[in-house]
Design an enzyme around this catalytic site. Structure first.
Site, PDB file in Angstrom:
ATOM      1  N   HIS A  63      10.686 116.325  48.409  1.00  0.00           N
ATOM      2  CA  HIS A  63      10.241 117.127  46.830  1.00  0.00           C
ATOM      3  C   HIS A  63      11.499 118.081  46.519  1.00  0.00           C
ATOM      4  CE1 HIS A  63       9.217 120.431  49.867  1.00  0.00           C
ATOM      5  NE2 HIS A  63       9.633 121.313  48.565  1.00  0.00           N
ATOM      6  N   HIS A  89      14.875 124.479  44.480  1.00  0.00           N
ATOM      7  CA  HIS A  89      15.302 123.537  45.561  1.00  0.00           C
ATOM      8  C   HIS A  89      15.291 122.254  45.800  1.00  0.00           C
ATOM      9  CE1 HIS A  89      11.213 125.050  47.624  1.00  0.00           C
ATOM     10  NE2 HIS A  89      11.909 123.674  48.219  1.00  0.00           N
ATOM     11  N   GLU A 120      16.463 122.040  51.419  1.00  0.00           N
ATOM     12  CA  GLU A 120      15.144 122.484  52.149  1.00  0.00           C
ATOM     13  C   GLU A 120      15.617 120.687  53.179  1.00  0.00           C
ATOM     14  OE1 GLU A 120      11.400 122.935  51.463  1.00  0.00           O
ATOM     15  OE2 GLU A 120      10.331 123.115  53.049  1.00  0.00           O
TER      16      GLU A 120
HETATM   17 CO    CO Z   1      10.257 122.955  49.002  1.00  0.00          CO
END
Ligand code: CO
Length: 134
Positions: A7, A79, A130
């Site tokens: 994502h 992020h 991440e």
């Molecule tokens: Co995230």
């Protein structure tokens, strides 16, 4: 090491307004809001054919995205998340090469109930990364 883009996360000051941009303006499927108390954010997921966009609104007084929104009052990309098959091995390899993992690299449970680790943006071209074990 890294696999699929899981994502892209966007910090927003107003989740309802952000949901309307994606659902009504862009015609995307948007999930119901999920409060993540331990992460200090409320999130929704925009489902795309090949990935997701995560919209995050601050939750509580000590939200980790509060200072980001002070610098970016209209919201912004916060992020990006890549999938890895073995998060501890990935973090160990990166740390051995000098990269900094936030919180010492100990995996935490992320928004999808899977182990995640954040990597310092100064080591990755100014982008908070991440890693999610998937
Ligand atoms: Co995230």
């Amino acid at each position: 090491m890294i696999g699929r883009l899981n994502h892209v996360a966007i910090a927003v000051p107003n989740l309802a307004a952000a949901m309307a941009v994606y659902r009504d303006g862009l015609g995307a499927t948007v999930s119901d809001p999920v409060p993540l108390t331990e992460h200090g954010v409320t999130v929704v997921f925009v489902e795309l054919p090949n990935s997701k966009v995560e919209l995050m609104e601050p939750l509580g007084d000590a939200s980790p995205i509060a200072s980001f929104l002070e610098r970016n009052p209209g919201g912004g990309v916060h992020h990006i998340c890549f999938e890895v098959s073995d998060i501890r091995a990935a973090v160990a390899t990166l740390q051995a090469a000098g990269a900094r993992a936030i919180g010492g690299g100990e995996p935490r449970t992320g928004a999808h109930g899977k182990p995640v680790v954040f990597l310092h943006p100064k080591d990755f071209l100014g982008t908070l990364i991440e890693l999610e074990e998937a």
